[in-house]
Design a protein around this motif. Sequence first.
Motif, short mmCIF file in Angstrom:
data_model
loop_
_atom_site.label_atom_id
_atom_site.label_comp_id
_atom_site.label_asym_id
_atom_site.label_seq_id
_atom_site.Cartn_x
_atom_site.Cartn_y
_atom_site.Cartn_z
N SER A 13 -35.07 30.73 -27.05
CA SER A 13 -34.66 29.45 -27.61
C SER A 13 -35.78 28.42 -27.43
O SER A 13 -36.40 28.35 -26.37
CB SER A 13 -33.38 28.97 -26.92
OG SER A 13 -33.06 27.65 -27.30
N THR A 14 -36.04 27.62 -28.46
CA THR A 14 -37.14 26.67 -28.41
C THR A 14 -36.93 25.59 -27.36
O THR A 14 -37.82 25.29 -26.55
CB THR A 14 -37.33 26.00 -29.79
OG1 THR A 14 -37.54 27.01 -30.78
CG2 THR A 14 -38.52 25.05 -29.77
N ARG A 15 -35.75 25.00 -27.36
CA ARG A 15 -35.50 23.88 -26.45
C ARG A 15 -34.97 24.31 -25.09
O ARG A 15 -35.04 23.54 -24.12
CB ARG A 15 -34.52 22.90 -27.10
CG ARG A 15 -35.12 22.13 -28.27
CD ARG A 15 -34.18 21.10 -28.83
NE ARG A 15 -33.09 21.71 -29.59
CZ ARG A 15 -32.11 21.02 -30.17
NH1 ARG A 15 -32.08 19.70 -30.05
NH2 ARG A 15 -31.17 21.65 -30.86
N LEU A 16 -34.45 25.53 -24.99
CA LEU A 16 -33.89 26.00 -23.73
C LEU A 16 -34.10 27.51 -23.62
O LEU A 16 -33.18 28.30 -23.86
CB LEU A 16 -32.39 25.66 -23.65
CG LEU A 16 -31.70 25.83 -22.29
CD1 LEU A 16 -32.35 24.93 -21.24
CD2 LEU A 16 -30.21 25.50 -22.41
N PRO A 17 -35.32 27.95 -23.27
CA PRO A 17 -35.61 29.39 -23.18
C PRO A 17 -34.64 30.11 -22.23
O PRO A 17 -34.30 29.59 -21.17
CB PRO A 17 -37.04 29.42 -22.63
CG PRO A 17 -37.63 28.11 -23.04
CD PRO A 17 -36.49 27.11 -22.97
N GLY A 18 -34.21 31.30 -22.65
CA GLY A 18 -33.27 32.06 -21.84
C GLY A 18 -31.87 31.50 -21.82
O GLY A 18 -31.07 31.81 -20.94
N LYS A 19 -31.55 30.70 -22.84
CA LYS A 19 -30.26 30.00 -22.89
C LYS A 19 -29.05 30.90 -22.66
O LYS A 19 -28.13 30.52 -21.92
CB LYS A 19 -30.13 29.25 -24.22
CG LYS A 19 -28.80 28.55 -24.41
CD LYS A 19 -28.81 27.63 -25.61
CE LYS A 19 -29.02 28.34 -26.92
NZ LYS A 19 -28.90 27.41 -28.09
N PRO A 20 -28.95 32.08 -23.27
CA PRO A 20 -27.75 32.90 -23.07
C PRO A 20 -27.49 33.27 -21.61
O PRO A 20 -26.36 33.60 -21.24
CB PRO A 20 -28.01 34.15 -23.91
CG PRO A 20 -28.96 33.68 -24.97
CD PRO A 20 -29.85 32.69 -24.28
N LEU A 21 -28.54 33.22 -20.77
CA LEU A 21 -28.39 33.58 -19.37
C LEU A 21 -28.25 32.36 -18.47
O LEU A 21 -28.12 32.50 -17.24
CB LEU A 21 -29.59 34.43 -18.92
CG LEU A 21 -29.79 35.75 -19.68
CD1 LEU A 21 -30.99 36.50 -19.12
CD2 LEU A 21 -28.53 36.61 -19.62
N ALA A 22 -28.27 31.17 -19.05
CA ALA A 22 -28.08 29.95 -18.26
C ALA A 22 -26.71 29.98 -17.58
O ALA A 22 -25.72 30.39 -18.18
CB ALA A 22 -28.21 28.72 -19.15
N MET A 23 -26.68 29.56 -16.33
CA MET A 23 -25.43 29.59 -15.58
C MET A 23 -24.58 28.37 -15.93
O MET A 23 -25.04 27.23 -15.86
CB MET A 23 -25.71 29.62 -14.08
CG MET A 23 -26.54 30.82 -13.64
SD MET A 23 -25.76 32.41 -14.07
CE MET A 23 -24.43 32.44 -12.86
N ILE A 24 -23.33 28.62 -16.29
CA ILE A 24 -22.36 27.57 -16.62
C ILE A 24 -21.21 27.69 -15.64
O ILE A 24 -20.42 28.63 -15.71
CB ILE A 24 -21.83 27.72 -18.06
CG1 ILE A 24 -22.97 27.82 -19.07
CG2 ILE A 24 -20.88 26.58 -18.40
CD1 ILE A 24 -23.80 26.57 -19.20
N ALA A 25 -21.15 26.77 -14.69
CA ALA A 25 -20.12 26.83 -13.64
C ALA A 25 -20.11 28.20 -12.96
O ALA A 25 -19.06 28.79 -12.74
CB ALA A 25 -18.75 26.48 -14.20
N GLY A 26 -21.32 28.72 -12.69
CA GLY A 26 -21.45 29.97 -11.97
C GLY A 26 -21.37 31.24 -12.80
O GLY A 26 -21.43 32.34 -12.25
#
Length: 242
Positions: A13-26
């Motif tokens: 992702s251009t603005r947030l690389p690795g976005k699908p693996l970003a932690m959301i509330a753990g």
Amino acid sequence: MKTLAVIPARYASTRLPGKPLAMIAGVPLVVRVLDNVNKCASVDRVIVATDDERIADVVRSHGGEAVMTPPELPSGGDRVAYVAEREPSDYVINIQVDDPLVGADMIDPLVTALDADSSVMLALLAKRIERMEEVNAKDTVKMVFDEKGSALYFSRSPIPYPRCEGGKWFKHIGPYGWRRDFLLDFSKWEQTPLEKTESLEMLRVLEKGYSIRCVPTERDTIEIDTPEDLEKIEKYFKSCNS
């Protein structure tokens, strides 16, 4: 199989690389979206379409199904079509991986709309805009539709133009509900002039003369595109648990 849900998940992702693996509330974002879609009564199968083994490994370790797609595919929609071509179904729901709040109340109505009218090739959600700053925001896709809910136009500009007081504005959020055969045809078409101008692929459907059904929804969502969005969604989940 009647309804296949596909979650395109690109790592770069251009603005947030690795976005699908970003932690959301753990919980990794892609897993949170996957779990929400698995709760939908109208969905028979869910597949994450990704170009990165790291994402596929996280999905599979959670018990989900992942399909590797060619890295050269230009868009999430192309990844969805790649999977749909290999997995027969009646409908294909394109679920955005950047929407951790997606739920059955956003997906099931799209399937209902496709069931109700065989002339509808694509169904989208229409959420009334409550904050006027969104009317002018270029990243908010505005939409206008007729009395029967058929789309007239989509734009990043304010539509309708606020010439008089008392106007109502709607935006497109969330998943796309496609008839599978139409999605496969759509994926082979060249981009159309209005689509190129606005950078909105739903305009390709309208320019080709097909109907898009706009389905009202009351609940808004928080899409994850930037680090600031991550902060916003974390605050949301903290408020829900407080």
